[in-house]
Design a protein around this motif. Structure first.
Motif, mmCIF file in Angstrom:
data_model
loop_
_atom_site.group_PDB
_atom_site.id
_atom_site.type_symbol
_atom_site.label_atom_id
_atom_site.label_comp_id
_atom_site.label_asym_id
_atom_site.label_seq_id
_atom_site.Cartn_x
_atom_site.Cartn_y
_atom_site.Cartn_z
ATOM 1 N N PRO A 32 -1.470 -10.602 1.932
ATOM 2 C CA PRO A 32 -2.168 -9.308 1.856
ATOM 3 C C PRO A 32 -1.230 -8.114 1.957
ATOM 4 C CG PRO A 32 -3.379 -10.835 3.253
ATOM 5 C CD PRO A 32 -2.075 -11.494 2.924
ATOM 6 N N GLU A 33 -0.142 -8.260 2.723
ATOM 7 C CA GLU A 33 0.821 -7.168 2.821
ATOM 8 C C GLU A 33 1.530 -6.944 1.490
ATOM 9 O OE1 GLU A 33 2.848 -4.051 4.599
ATOM 10 O OE2 GLU A 33 1.112 -5.211 5.286
ATOM 11 N N GLU A 35 0.304 -7.563 -1.551
ATOM 12 C CA GLU A 35 -0.633 -6.921 -2.467
ATOM 13 C C GLU A 35 -0.831 -5.449 -2.115
ATOM 14 O OE1 GLU A 35 -4.246 -9.054 -2.720
ATOM 15 O OE2 GLU A 35 -3.339 -10.896 -3.491
ATOM 16 N N LYS A 36 -0.831 -5.144 -0.812
ATOM 17 C CA LYS A 36 -0.973 -3.753 -0.399
ATOM 18 C C LYS A 36 0.203 -2.912 -0.881
ATOM 19 C CE LYS A 36 -1.270 -0.830 3.719
ATOM 20 N NZ LYS A 36 -1.287 -0.811 5.218
ATOM 21 N N ARG A 39 0.021 -2.359 -4.683
ATOM 22 C CA ARG A 39 -0.984 -1.359 -5.063
ATOM 23 C C ARG A 39 -0.525 0.049 -4.721
ATOM 24 N NH1 ARG A 39 -4.663 -5.530 -3.055
ATOM 25 N NH2 ARG A 39 -5.796 -6.419 -4.850
ATOM 26 N N LEU A 40 0.131 0.216 -3.568
ATOM 27 C CA LEU A 40 0.608 1.543 -3.188
ATOM 28 C C LEU A 40 1.711 2.028 -4.136
ATOM 29 C CD1 LEU A 40 0.714 1.269 0.723
ATOM 30 C CD2 LEU A 40 -0.873 2.603 -0.668
ATOM 31 N N ARG A 196 -12.001 -1.015 -9.526
ATOM 32 C CA ARG A 196 -10.817 -1.866 -9.374
ATOM 33 C C ARG A 196 -10.093 -2.042 -10.706
ATOM 34 N NH1 ARG A 196 -12.200 -7.381 -6.663
ATOM 35 N NH2 ARG A 196 -9.933 -7.566 -6.976
#
Length: 543
Positions: A32-33, A35-36, A39-40, A196
Motif C-alpha cells: 500500500p505504501e 501504491e500511495k 499515485r502522489l 479513479r
C-alpha cells in the motif's frame, strides 16, 4: 480499350520494418505504501503536465525554442531537470498529434460538404451510379440534409479558423472519458469508479532514456535483476526510502518477452524509456520499457517475389489468404485466419495477434512473402459517404486496419517475413470477375474474399489480375493449340475486360461463306462429282 474512368494504380512496395520496441511487465506484490507513492508522484507530475500543455496551447504557432526553455525552467523548480524534459517532450508530441487530427477532421468535413452539395443539386429520387451518389429519396430527407449542410459548413469554418490561429482542443485523460462523466448510467459506472479512472488517465509517470547514463535512465531506473526505483520530485523528496532522493519499489520485473535484449541494453547503459501506469479495472500496475532500433533492412521487391507470394485479403472477421507461385498461379487450397472483434479492447487485440501469428507461421513455413492491401478507411467511413448503409459503415469502422497493418509489419520483422503493400483498387471486383469461377469446383467453394486474395498476390508479383484465357482445342494446323499472349505490365488497359472477338481464335484464316457453300456436299441423291465444285486460289507459278 482501357476504361478512362479507372484511377491510376500505384506500384507495390516493400513495407518498412519497425523503428522501435516496447515490452511490458506487471508490477506485482506492491505494498500500500508503494501504491500511495506512485499515485502522489503521478498526480503531482500530472498537474505539471496539464499546466505545461495549457501554456503550449496558448502559445499556438508563436512558440519557439526560447519559450520551450522558459517552460522547462518553470517545471524544473517543482520537479527536476529530467522530469521537466520528459513533460515538455510529451506536451509537444500531444500538441503535434492534435494538429494532425485537426487536419484530418477538416478533410472529413470538406468531404461531407461536397457530398451533400452534390446530392442536393440533383433532382429528388434520381438514381446514382457506382462512382457518384444520386439525389435524395424524398423531399423530407432533402430538407433535412440542407440543414445538415449549414451545420457542417459552420463546423468547417470554425475548424479552419482554429487551424489558422494554431488553436487545438486537447483533453488530458481523453475526451471519451471526460464525456462519460455526464453519462455514468449508460456507461454503468459509479462516480467513484469514474473518478479513479480519470485520475489514473491524467497521471504522468514516464521518463525518457539517456545513453551513457547508468542503466540507460536516471529518472526511472530498472536494474538487470528487475529492481525498480524512481527519482522523486523535489516537493516529494521526503518520501524517499533510498539514497539521493529515490524510492525503491518492493516489486520486481522480469520482462519474459525480449528480456535478454532489454538486459543487454541496460547493462551497456543504452537509452531505455519507461512508463508506469495503473489498470483500474484489474487493479494492477504495469511497467512498459521502450527503445528505438535501427530501421530493419528490407529486401528488394524482386527478392521478395522470388519465392512466391501469399495474397491476404483483410475482412471484418477473418484474413483470407492464398499461396501463389512466382508466376502468379494459385497453389493448394485457400486459407482463412479468423478473429472476433467483440468484447474488450484487450480481447480484440489478442484476437488480431493470434490471427497474425498463425498467418506468419504459415508464410514462413513455405518461405513466402506476404502481400496485403495498403488500406486506409479514414475517407470511406464518413456518414455522408454511404448514407443509409449503416451496417456497411459500421463494418468498415470496426475493421482494425491501422492496428493490423502495424502489428503485421513488426511481427513479420521478427520472423524474417517480407511484407509487400499493394494498391487496393478493384482487387475484390476483378478478383471475383476473373478468378472466383475458375477456382470453384465440386470440392471447393471459392468465396469473393479468396479470389480477392489471389488478385492481391498477383498485383504484388507484378502480374495483371486478369487470368489467361484457355487455348483452343487441337486441330489440323496446330496440334498443340495457340497460346494466348499475356499482357505486359506496361500495356494500357491490361487490367480491363478482354473484348469479345467473334470467330475462332487462331492464326489461320477461316473460309468465307461462299467457299463453304461451294465445297459442301448436297444432301439430295444425285451425282456428287457434278455437284461438287472445287475452288482454288490462284497461285503464282515461277520457273
Amino acid at each position: 480499350m482501357a476504361d478512362s474512368k479507372l484511377r491510376a494504380i500505384k506500384a507495390p512496395f516493400v513495407a518498412l520494418g519497425p523503428s522501435g520496441v516496447a515490452i511490458r511487465d506487471r508490477l506485482g506484490h506492491l505494498t500500500p505504501e508503494d501504491e500511495k507513492v506512485l499515485r502522489l508522484v503521478g498526480g503531482h507530475l500530472g498537474t505539471l503536465a496539464g499546466r505545461d500543455l495549457k501554456a503550449r496551447c496558448q502559445a499556438g504557432l508563436d512558440h519557439d525554442t526560447d519559450a520551450w526553455a522558459e517552460r522547462k525552467r518553470a517545471l524544473t523548480e517543482e520537479s527536476s531537470s529530467r522530469w521537466a524534459g520528459s513533460i515538455t517532450k510529451a506536451t509537444h508530441d500531444q500538441w503535434a498529434l492534435s494538429r494532425r487530427a485537426q487536419l484530418a477532421h477538416i478533410h472529413n468535413l470538406e468531404a461531407g460538404v461536397r457530398t451533400i452539395a452534390h446530392r442536393l443539386s440533383l433532382p429528388v429520387g434520381e438514381r446514382g451510379s457506382k462512382r457518384a451518389p444520386g439525389g435524395y429519396r424524398s423531399a423530407q430527407e432533402w430538407f433535412t440534409k440542407t440543414r445538415r449542410l449549414h451545420l457542417l459548413e459552420d463546423r468547417l469554418e470554425a475548424a479552419r479558423a482554429d487551424r489558422e490561429w494554431g488553436v487545438v482542443h486537447v483533453v488530458r485523460g481523453g475526451k471519451r472519458l471526460a464525456r462519460t462523466r455526464h453519462n455514468l448510467e449508460a456507461a454503468q459506472l459509479t462516480e467513484t469508479c469514474w473518478r479513479r479512472e480519470w485520475e489514473a488517465g491524467r497521471r504522468f509517470l514516464q521518463a525518457d532514456g539517456e545513453s551513457g547514463k547508468r542503466l540507460g535512465n536516471e529518472t526511472i531506473r530498472v536494474t538487470p535483476d528487475g529492481e525498480v526505483s524512481i527519482k522523486l520530485p523535489t516537493p516529494l523528496a521526503h518520501l524517499a526510502n533510498a539514497r539521493h532522493g529515490r524510492y525503491v519499489l518492493t516489486s520486481t520485473v522480469q520482462f519474459p518477452y525480449r528480456g535478454d535484449t532489454w538486459r543487454d541494453r541496460v547493462t551497456a547503459n543504452r537509452a531505455v524509456a519507461y512508463r508506469i501506469h495503473e489498470n483500474v479495472e484489474r487493479g494492477r500496475w504495469y511497467l512498459t520499457a521502450s527503445w528505438t532500433i535501427p530501421p530493419v533492412k528490407t529486401v528488394s521487391l524482386d527478392a521478395a517475389r522470388a519465392g512466391g507470394m501469399a495474397g491476404v485479403d483483410t475482412n471484418a472477421d477473418h484474413l483470407a489468404a492464398w499461396r501463389l507461385d512466382e508466376h502468379g498461379n494459385p497453389i493448394g487450397e485457400p486459407r482463412r485466419f479468423c478473429y472476433q472483434l467483440d468484447g474488450s479492447a484487450d480481447h480484440r487485440d489478442a484476437q488480431v495477434r493470434q490471427a497474425l501469428i498463425r498467418l506468419l507461421h504459415w508464410a514462413a513455413r513455405h518461405n513466402l512473402s506476404i502481400a496485403i492491401e495498403d488500406l486506409d478507411f479514414t475517407a470511406e467511413k464518413t456518414r455522408e459517404k454511404h448514407g443509409r448503409r449503416k451496417k456497411f459503415r459500421k463494418l468498415i469502422s470496426g475493421m482494425p486496419v491501422a492496428k493490423l497493418r502495424a502489428r503485421l509489419v513488426s511481427m513479420a520483422a521478427e520472423l524474417g517475413v517480407t511484407v509487400v503493400a499493394v494498391d487496393p483498387a478493384y482487387t475484390s471486383k476483378w478478383g471475383a470477375q476473373h478468378w472466383q469461377k475458375p477456382l470453384t469446383s465440386t470440392n471447393r467453394k471459392t468465396t469473393r474474399h479468396d479470389s480477392a486474395a489471389v488478385a492481391i498476390g498477383r498485383r504484388a508479383l507484378g502480374h495483371p489480375i486478369r487470368r489467361r484465357t484457355a487455348p483452343p482445342p487441337h486441330d489440323r494446323s496446330d496440334c498443340a493449340g495457340h497460346r494466348t499472349v499475356q499482357a505486359e505490365p506496361g500495356t494500357p488497359g491490361r487490367e480491363g475486360t478482354r473484348p469479345h472477338i467473334p470467330g475462332p481464335r487462331t492464326r489461320s484464316v477461316s473460309p468465307d461463306a461462299e467457299r463453304k457453300r461451294a465445297t459442301r456436299t448436297p444432301k439430295t441423291v444425285r451425282d456428287v462429282r457434278s455437284a461438287q465444285v472445287w475452288v482454288q486460289d490462284s497461285l503464282l507459278l515461277t520457273n
